[in-house]
Design an enzyme around this catalytic site. Structure first.
Site, PDB file in Angstrom:
ATOM      1  CG  ASP A  68       5.573   6.237   4.540  1.00 36.60           C
ATOM      2  OD1 ASP A  68       6.326   5.442   3.935  1.00 36.60           O
ATOM      3  OD2 ASP A  68       4.493   6.615   4.075  1.00 36.60           O
TER       4      ASP A  68
ATOM      5  CD  GLU B 197       4.132   2.874  -0.390  1.00 34.85           C
ATOM      6  OE1 GLU B 197       3.407   2.431  -1.300  1.00 34.85           O
ATOM      7  OE2 GLU B 197       3.902   2.674   0.821  1.00 34.85           O
ATOM      8  CD  GLU B 198       1.801   2.709   3.761  1.00 40.09           C
ATOM      9  OE1 GLU B 198       0.758   2.665   3.086  1.00 40.09           O
ATOM     10  OE2 GLU B 198       2.431   1.687   4.095  1.00 40.09           O
TER      11      GLU B 198
END
Length: 428
Positions: A86, A153-154
């Site tokens: 991402d 992931e963010e």
């Protein structure tokens, strides 16, 4: 981004014959085409196509847009290589010819620019090149490769989502987990490593305060939630300094406070948003319990009790602390030294940032895991920084611009060397 746009970019990036792969062109195409967390549809399809082309059995849609590639090559250990996909809601200002001009709509409806400002385009390129190389060198290793391209992931959600969707039940459970993350304070061509704790527990906490609104000239007729917020904020500063052992790291930061609309109006509510960082589970519990206690007891002390008691919410976007298995680190560093030279390996400090790669090593299997830090800083910028003539753009900066060629070359060599070492044939 429409599928045709990304297809055109990648069509320019990739050569026609099967298994042909040019990392630099692939990286630039990914960099120009970022997608937000939970929206990585085109990126996931691109990675899936590359894995299939290299001979992997590929499953898409694992935990959202997660991709799993599987390559079995005889008896031996199972090694998982993870990359994340991402981008971030950041407007790129690097001026690069392949800079992102992408826009998207966030989950809350906000229109934003999108940029790979954390290096996930580097992660994907290094990961894809590594696993394609390993597929072409099957005569040099034995075992099973599990390759995952992880979404979100963010947002601290992707690893949890993939695990909940059966990552370690539907696919082989790894004996080792490997990954990498860019490091904005290390020159391109270098690899950093940290044995033990490397990144922190990350918690997000919302504190919603209730008051009684009124005229700013008559505060005695109101209950001012801004005064309560100020008292809570100041008290929070004692948690790390007085509740944690002096050698135990911790961070409690109030990153946002929202209240009121006008100079002379006392509002009836205020909201605080906190980020909380720690390493041990005990320290995490101390900080989170302390935040709740301070909010509630300060409110009571100032007369905000009963229906006016604050609401304290610990958000579910929790990221656990990342532990690099010391034995695996030692083995990995030795393998990388043979590939990139010991002089290019640097032990770097642990950080209070977060990385949900940690979750793959914190399941009941307690899988040994190792995430390396890949230097990205262009050498001329690094030299000017060393002379005090320039600052280094951080991760998440709109000016974050890795030097791609040495970064990718080093990352691919390092990751390939570690995988080959772990999968080396043991003989009869």
């Amino acid at each position: 981004m429409p599928r045709t746009v990304l297809a055109v970019l990648l069509g320019l990036a990739l050569a026609a014959p099967a298994l042909a792969f040019e990392p630099l062109a692939f990286y630039k195409a990914l960099h120009a085409s970022p997608e937000l967390s939970f929206q990585e549809e085109e990126t996931a399809a691109t990675i899936a196509a590359e894995l299939r082309d290299a001979g992997y059995t590929v499953t898409e849609g694992v935990g959202g847009y997660g991709v799993v590639g599987l390559l079995e090559n005889g008896d031996g250990p199972t090694v998982m290589l993870r990359m994340d996909m991402d981008g971030l809601p950041v407007k790129e200002q690097t001026g690069l010819p392949y800079a992102s001009e992408a826009t998207a709509t966030e989950q809350d409806g906000q229109a934003v620019h999108v940029m790979h400002a954390c290096g996930h385009d580097v992660h994907m390129t290094v990961g894809t090149a590594t696993v394609r190389d390993l597929a072409a060198r099957r005569g040099e290793w034995q075992g099973t490769l599990v390759v995952i391209a992880q979404p979100a992931e963010e947002r601290g959600a992707g690893a949890r989502m993939m695990l909940a969707d059966g990552l370690f039940e539907e696919f082989p459970t790894p004996d080792y987990n490997l990954s990498l993350h860019t490091l904005a304070t290390l020159p391109a061509g270098k690899v950093g490593y940290v044995p033990g704790w490397m990144m922190a527990n990350v918690d997000s906490v919302d504190i919603r305060l209730k008051g009684v609104g009124g005229h700013g000239a008559y505060p005695h007729a109101a209950k001012d939630p801004i005064v309560l917020a100020a008292a809570i904020i100041m008290d929070l500063q004692t948690l790390v300094s007085r509740k944690l052992h002096p050698t135990e790291p911790g961070v409690v930061t109030v990153g946002s406070i929202h209240a009121g609309t006008k100079h002379n109006i006392i509002p009836d509510s205020a909201t605080l948003q906190l980020t909380v960082r720690s390493y041990s589970d005990e320290a995490r519990a101390t900080l989170l319990d302390g935040i709740r206690r301070i909010a509630v007891k300060q409110a009571e002390a100032l007369g905000f009790d009963g229906e006016l008691a604050p609401d304290v919410e610990i958000r579910d976007e929790y990221t656990p602390a990342l532990w690099n298995d010391p034995a695996l680190v030692e083995r990995g560093v030795a393998a990388m030294a043979g590939a990139i030279g010991a002089e290019n390996l640097v032990e770097v400090p642990k950080e209070m940032g977060g990385e949900d790669f940690a979750r793959y090593g914190r399941t009941e299997e307690q899988i040994p895991s190792f995430m390396i830090r890949l230097g990205v800083v262009p050498q001329d910028l690094w030299d000017r920084h060393q002379r005090g003539e320039a600052t280094l753009p951080s991760l998440h900066s709109p000016f974050f611009a890795p030097d791609p060629e040495p970064t990718l070359r080093t990352g691919i060599a390092a990751m390939t060397a570690m995988a080959l070492d772990l999968l080396a044939p043991t003989g009869e």
